[in-house]
Design a protein around this motif. Sequence first.
Motif, short mmCIF file in Angstrom:
data_model
loop_
_atom_site.label_atom_id
_atom_site.label_comp_id
_atom_site.label_asym_id
_atom_site.label_seq_id
_atom_site.Cartn_x
_atom_site.Cartn_y
_atom_site.Cartn_z
N GLY A 43 0.80 -1.22 0.00
CA GLY A 43 0.00 0.00 0.00
C GLY A 43 0.83 1.26 0.00
O GLY A 43 0.31 2.34 0.23
N ALA A 44 2.10 1.19 -0.27
CA ALA A 44 2.99 2.34 -0.16
C ALA A 44 2.60 3.48 -1.09
O ALA A 44 2.64 4.63 -0.69
CB ALA A 44 4.43 1.91 -0.42
N VAL A 45 2.23 3.19 -2.34
CA VAL A 45 1.90 4.26 -3.28
C VAL A 45 0.68 5.02 -2.79
O VAL A 45 0.66 6.24 -2.77
CB VAL A 45 1.66 3.68 -4.70
N GLN A 46 -0.36 4.30 -2.37
CA GLN A 46 -1.55 4.95 -1.87
C GLN A 46 -1.22 5.79 -0.64
O GLN A 46 -1.69 6.91 -0.50
CB GLN A 46 -2.63 3.92 -1.54
N ASP A 47 -0.39 5.24 0.26
CA ASP A 47 0.00 5.97 1.46
C ASP A 47 0.79 7.23 1.08
O ASP A 47 0.62 8.27 1.69
CB ASP A 47 0.83 5.09 2.39
N LYS A 48 1.65 7.13 0.06
CA LYS A 48 2.43 8.27 -0.39
C LYS A 48 1.51 9.34 -0.96
O LYS A 48 1.66 10.53 -0.67
CB LYS A 48 3.45 7.83 -1.45
N ASP A 49 0.51 8.93 -1.76
CA ASP A 49 -0.46 9.88 -2.31
C ASP A 49 -1.27 10.55 -1.21
O ASP A 49 -1.53 11.74 -1.25
CB ASP A 49 -1.42 9.19 -3.30
N LYS A 50 -1.64 9.76 -0.20
CA LYS A 50 -2.39 10.30 0.93
C LYS A 50 -1.54 11.33 1.68
O LYS A 50 -2.04 12.38 2.08
CB LYS A 50 -2.76 9.15 1.88
N ALA A 51 -0.27 11.04 1.85
CA ALA A 51 0.63 11.97 2.53
C ALA A 51 0.78 13.26 1.72
O ALA A 51 0.77 14.36 2.28
CB ALA A 51 1.99 11.33 2.76
N MET A 52 0.89 13.13 0.39
CA MET A 52 1.00 14.32 -0.45
C MET A 52 -0.27 15.14 -0.40
O MET A 52 -0.23 16.37 -0.35
CB MET A 52 1.33 13.93 -1.90
N LEU A 53 -1.43 14.47 -0.42
CA LEU A 53 -2.70 15.18 -0.32
C LEU A 53 -2.78 15.93 1.01
O LEU A 53 -3.18 17.09 1.06
CB LEU A 53 -3.87 14.20 -0.45
N SER A 54 -2.36 15.29 2.10
CA SER A 54 -2.36 15.95 3.41
C SER A 54 -1.44 17.17 3.40
O SER A 54 -1.77 18.21 3.98
CB SER A 54 -1.90 14.97 4.49
N GLU A 55 -0.30 17.05 2.72
CA GLU A 55 0.64 18.16 2.63
C GLU A 55 0.03 19.33 1.84
O GLU A 55 0.15 20.49 2.23
CB GLU A 55 1.93 17.69 1.95
N ILE A 56 -0.65 19.02 0.74
CA ILE A 56 -1.30 20.05 -0.06
C ILE A 56 -2.37 20.75 0.76
O ILE A 56 -2.46 21.99 0.78
CB ILE A 56 -1.89 19.45 -1.35
N ILE A 57 -3.20 19.98 1.46
CA ILE A 57 -4.27 20.55 2.28
C ILE A 57 -3.68 21.44 3.38
O ILE A 57 -4.19 22.53 3.65
CB ILE A 57 -5.18 19.45 2.88
N ALA A 58 -2.59 21.01 3.99
CA ALA A 58 -1.94 21.82 5.03
C ALA A 58 -1.46 23.15 4.45
O ALA A 58 -1.63 24.21 5.07
CB ALA A 58 -0.78 21.05 5.65
N LYS A 59 -0.88 23.12 3.25
CA LYS A 59 -0.43 24.36 2.61
C LYS A 59 -1.61 25.27 2.30
O LYS A 59 -1.53 26.49 2.47
CB LYS A 59 0.35 24.05 1.33
N LEU A 60 -2.70 24.69 1.82
CA LEU A 60 -3.89 25.48 1.52
C LEU A 60 -4.49 26.08 2.79
O LEU A 60 -4.96 27.22 2.78
CB LEU A 60 -4.94 24.63 0.80
N ASN A 61 -4.47 25.34 3.88
CA ASN A 61 -4.98 25.84 5.15
C ASN A 61 -4.15 27.03 5.64
O ASN A 61 -4.68 27.92 6.31
CB ASN A 61 -5.02 24.74 6.21
N ASP A 62 -2.86 27.04 5.32
CA ASP A 62 -2.01 28.17 5.68
C ASP A 62 -2.34 29.41 4.84
O ASP A 62 -2.12 30.53 5.28
CB ASP A 62 -0.52 27.82 5.50
N LEU A 63 -2.86 29.19 3.63
CA LEU A 63 -3.16 30.31 2.74
C LEU A 63 -4.47 31.01 3.06
O LEU A 63 -4.56 32.23 3.01
CB LEU A 63 -3.23 29.83 1.28
N PHE A 64 -5.50 30.24 3.36
CA PHE A 64 -6.84 30.79 3.47
C PHE A 64 -7.39 30.66 4.89
O PHE A 64 -7.09 29.70 5.58
CB PHE A 64 -7.80 30.07 2.51
N THR A 65 -8.21 31.62 5.27
CA THR A 65 -8.89 31.57 6.56
C THR A 65 -10.40 31.60 6.32
O THR A 65 -10.85 31.87 5.21
CB THR A 65 -8.50 32.78 7.44
N GLY A 66 -11.14 31.33 7.34
CA GLY A 66 -12.59 31.41 7.23
C GLY A 66 -13.21 30.04 7.08
O GLY A 66 -12.53 29.01 7.13
#
Length: 168
Positions: A43-66
Amino acid sequence: MGGLNYATLASLTHHSLRNKGQSKLDLGIGEAVQLPGLAPGDGAVQDKDKAMLSEIIAKLNDLFTGDLSDGDKVGYIGKVIRNKLLESKTLQQQAASNSREQFANSPGLARVQQDAIIDALDAHQAISSQALNNPELKKRMLELLLGSFNLWEGLKEKATATNGASDA
């Protein structure tokens, strides 16, 4: 990044299954092939994609408020603004003629981004105003959402995933 990017996030909206009839499957012909992802630890590829998605969401959360959903943020940057930028002939030429680093440092990129944000705002306001002021348009939008955009199927899938996750 690997196989997951903003474009992938923004374009994965639904899938469709179609019945192509029945056919005989002879399991005695050919050689057995191990299917990827079925063995423990595959399951490493799926886990890697999940980690990347979490990283993207974290970056977006830093950009926007509300009170914005992850989908609002991903859709806005990964689909709306990205598509507006992709329309720019100037940026297309610059991307074709320069390295990623040179392109990222282009003085025109920030200006075109600003224009894209304004254009997206104008377009969303115009579309929303038309929809809010026209009951027939809202009805036709709902027909599209239920038909071509598979709203019911998507909601059912989310409900099943949510119920399955809470049962675990």
